[in-house]
Design a protein around this motif. Sequence first.
Motif, PDB file in Angstrom:
ATOM      1  N   UNK A  65       0.848  -1.186   0.000  1.00 26.65           N
ATOM      2  CA  UNK A  65       0.000   0.000   0.000  1.00 26.65           C
ATOM      3  C   UNK A  65       0.885   1.238   0.000  1.00 26.65           C
ATOM      4  N   UNK A  66       0.287   2.357  -0.356  1.00 26.10           N
ATOM      5  CA  UNK A  66       1.018   3.622  -0.297  1.00 26.10           C
ATOM      6  C   UNK A  66       0.029   4.700   0.099  1.00 26.10           C
ATOM      7  N   UNK A  67       0.522   5.819   0.639  1.00 23.27           N
ATOM      8  CA  UNK A  67      -0.415   6.895   0.974  1.00 23.27           C
ATOM      9  C   UNK A  67      -0.728   7.711  -0.269  1.00 23.27           C
ATOM     10  N   UNK A  68      -1.984   8.110  -0.412  1.00 24.08           N
ATOM     11  CA  UNK A  68      -2.320   9.007  -1.517  1.00 24.08           C
ATOM     12  C   UNK A  68      -1.675  10.363  -1.223  1.00 24.08           C
ATOM     13  N   UNK A  69      -0.937  10.939  -2.187  1.00 21.13           N
ATOM     14  CA  UNK A  69      -0.268  12.215  -1.931  1.00 21.13           C
ATOM     15  C   UNK A  69      -1.239  13.378  -1.780  1.00 21.13           C
ATOM     16  N   UNK A  70      -2.500  13.157  -2.138  1.00 19.29           N
ATOM     17  CA  UNK A  70      -3.457  14.256  -2.030  1.00 19.29           C
ATOM     18  C   UNK A  70      -4.288  14.150  -0.750  1.00 19.29           C
ATOM     19  N   UNK A  71      -4.954  12.986  -0.546  1.00 17.77           N
ATOM     20  CA  UNK A  71      -5.858  12.879   0.608  1.00 17.77           C
ATOM     21  C   UNK A  71      -5.253  12.052   1.724  1.00 17.77           C
ATOM     22  N   UNK A  72      -4.072  11.435   1.472  1.00 18.33           N
ATOM     23  CA  UNK A  72      -3.351  10.685   2.485  1.00 18.33           C
ATOM     24  C   UNK A  72      -4.004   9.362   2.890  1.00 18.33           C
ATOM     25  N   UNK A  76     -10.270   7.170  -3.608  1.00 17.39           N
ATOM     26  CA  UNK A  76     -11.027   8.005  -2.666  1.00 17.39           C
ATOM     27  C   UNK A  76     -11.224   9.416  -3.209  1.00 17.39           C
ATOM     28  N   UNK A  77     -10.110  10.059  -3.601  1.00 16.47           N
ATOM     29  CA  UNK A  77     -10.238  11.464  -3.999  1.00 16.47           C
ATOM     30  C   UNK A  77     -10.084  11.655  -5.506  1.00 16.47           C
ATOM     31  N   UNK A  78      -9.716  10.564  -6.236  1.00 14.47           N
ATOM     32  CA  UNK A  78      -9.623  10.687  -7.689  1.00 14.47           C
ATOM     33  C   UNK A  78      -8.322  11.286  -8.189  1.00 14.47           C
ATOM     34  N   UNK A  79      -7.360  11.533  -7.284  1.00 13.38           N
ATOM     35  CA  UNK A  79      -6.072  12.080  -7.727  1.00 13.38           C
ATOM     36  C   UNK A  79      -5.400  11.099  -8.682  1.00 13.38           C
ATOM     37  N   UNK A  80      -4.786  11.627  -9.739  1.00 12.17           N
ATOM     38  CA  UNK A  80      -4.125  10.784 -10.741  1.00 12.17           C
ATOM     39  C   UNK A  80      -2.627  11.009 -10.630  1.00 12.17           C
ATOM     40  N   UNK A  81      -1.842   9.927 -10.626  1.00  6.94           N
ATOM     41  CA  UNK A  81      -0.397  10.073 -10.396  1.00  6.94           C
ATOM     42  C   UNK A  81       0.457   9.925 -11.648  1.00  6.94           C
ATOM     43  N   UNK A  82       0.014   9.138 -12.619  1.00  4.81           N
ATOM     44  CA  UNK A  82       0.814   8.956 -13.826  1.00  4.81           C
ATOM     45  C   UNK A  82       2.036   8.074 -13.628  1.00  4.81           C
ATOM     46  N   UNK A  83       2.271   7.623 -12.399  1.00  3.03           N
ATOM     47  CA  UNK A  83       3.400   6.728 -12.134  1.00  3.03           C
ATOM     48  C   UNK A  83       3.041   5.892 -10.922  1.00  3.03           C
ATOM     49  N   UNK A  89       5.181   4.919  -8.662  1.00  5.66           N
ATOM     50  CA  UNK A  89       6.063   5.215  -7.539  1.00  5.66           C
ATOM     51  C   UNK A  89       5.319   5.973  -6.452  1.00  5.66           C
ATOM     52  N   UNK A  90       5.826   5.813  -5.220  1.00  2.00           N
ATOM     53  CA  UNK A  90       5.272   6.612  -4.136  1.00  2.00           C
ATOM     54  C   UNK A  90       5.768   8.037  -4.334  1.00  2.00           C
ATOM     55  N   UNK A  91       4.861   9.000  -4.389  1.00  2.00           N
ATOM     56  CA  UNK A  91       5.317  10.379  -4.524  1.00  2.00           C
ATOM     57  C   UNK A  91       4.865  11.184  -3.317  1.00  2.00           C
ATOM     58  N   UNK A  92       5.674  12.135  -2.937  1.00  5.50           N
ATOM     59  CA  UNK A  92       5.384  12.917  -1.739  1.00  5.50           C
ATOM     60  C   UNK A  92       4.305  13.959  -2.049  1.00  5.50           C
ATOM     61  N   UNK A  93       3.705  14.478  -0.988  1.00  6.71           N
ATOM     62  CA  UNK A  93       2.696  15.536  -1.121  1.00  6.71           C
ATOM     63  C   UNK A  93       3.270  16.721  -1.880  1.00  6.71           C
ATOM     64  N   UNK A  94       4.528  17.077  -1.550  1.00  2.00           N
ATOM     65  CA  UNK A  94       5.160  18.242  -2.174  1.00  2.00           C
ATOM     66  C   UNK A  94       5.346  17.996  -3.670  1.00  2.00           C
ATOM     67  N   UNK A 114       3.393  19.062  -9.388  1.00  8.17           N
ATOM     68  CA  UNK A 114       3.262  18.499 -10.731  1.00  8.17           C
ATOM     69  C   UNK A 114       2.150  19.173 -11.519  1.00  8.17           C
ATOM     70  N   UNK A 115       2.340  19.170 -12.825  1.00  8.43           N
ATOM     71  CA  UNK A 115       1.320  19.733 -13.702  1.00  8.43           C
ATOM     72  C   UNK A 115      -0.010  19.028 -13.490  1.00  8.43           C
ATOM     73  N   UNK A 116      -1.084  19.753 -13.657  1.00  8.30           N
ATOM     74  CA  UNK A 116      -2.412  19.162 -13.538  1.00  8.30           C
ATOM     75  C   UNK A 116      -2.588  18.034 -14.544  1.00  8.30           C
ATOM     76  N   UNK A 117      -3.314  16.994 -14.125  1.00  4.13           N
ATOM     77  CA  UNK A 117      -3.587  15.876 -15.038  1.00  4.13           C
ATOM     78  C   UNK A 117      -5.051  15.488 -14.920  1.00  4.13           C
ATOM     79  N   UNK A 118      -5.534  14.795 -15.898  1.00  6.95           N
ATOM     80  CA  UNK A 118      -6.873  14.195 -15.856  1.00  6.95           C
ATOM     81  C   UNK A 118      -7.960  15.210 -15.539  1.00  6.95           C
ATOM     82  N   UNK A 119      -8.839  14.851 -14.611  1.00  6.45           N
ATOM     83  CA  UNK A 119      -9.970  15.716 -14.254  1.00  6.45           C
ATOM     84  C   UNK A 119      -9.511  17.044 -13.676  1.00  6.45           C
ATOM     85  N   UNK A 120      -8.412  17.014 -12.917  1.00  4.96           N
ATOM     86  CA  UNK A 120      -7.903  18.253 -12.334  1.00  4.96           C
ATOM     87  C   UNK A 120      -7.474  19.201 -13.449  1.00  4.96           C
ATOM     88  N   UNK A 121      -6.858  18.637 -14.476  1.00  4.85           N
ATOM     89  CA  UNK A 121      -6.433  19.466 -15.605  1.00  4.85           C
ATOM     90  C   UNK A 121      -7.655  20.097 -16.271  1.00  4.85           C
TER      91      UNK A 121
END
Length: 209
Positions: A90-97, A109-116, A118-123, A128-135
Amino acid sequence: MSETESQAAPFPAPPVLKAGAELAGQLCSICQTTVIAGESVVACPCCALPFHSECWDENRGCSAYGCKAAPPTIKPKQDAQPLSNAWGDEKPCPKCNKKIKAQALKCRFCGAVFGSRDVISKEEYASREYEGNEYAAARNKVMLLFFLSVAGCIAPLGVILVGILISHKELMGIDYRRLSPTLKALLWCAFGVGLSLILMMILLAAFDS
Ligand SMILES: [Zn+2]
Ligand SMILES: [Zn+2]
Ligand SMILES: [Zn+2]
């Protein structure tokens, strides 16, 4: 390269189906959760893997590495390495944790899209550039600001808003730093055109009086 080209999926969207008994219980390899009967699903036109249609849209294609219908951002190298991190599978979601599957490309849960995977930090995620629905949401707001700035008598309002967004980096839920170069250019264009419009209106008023 135009905006539509860079955003377009490499393959036309496959038809959306309602999951029947044959697809229910299969794993969507984007969000790593099982498909439930009745959910909207698509099958990859190349490798036939099933996905939630929403996951397919957000990922802009298949999640199988090397699949012709996968979006270009996925690098085959990452899948070859075993995923090892302190979070196990498992990994923490960088947006909603919230805890999500380590292989997930999207938070269920929150629909955040990572594109990779890898575990990525909140920062890192926040920079990162907006992607998917956020874009899409950010693009719509930038378009709105653009039209406000060039729309005659309300142009001053649009120009002020655009000016605040560019100088303060954040406004109306948009983070200027995360916008794509095209959207940034659009904002500067709105600022320039809006300013010229205001100047012209002032000059016209001066000539009239
Ligand atoms: Zn899914
Ligand atoms: Zn595929
Ligand atoms: Zn999340």
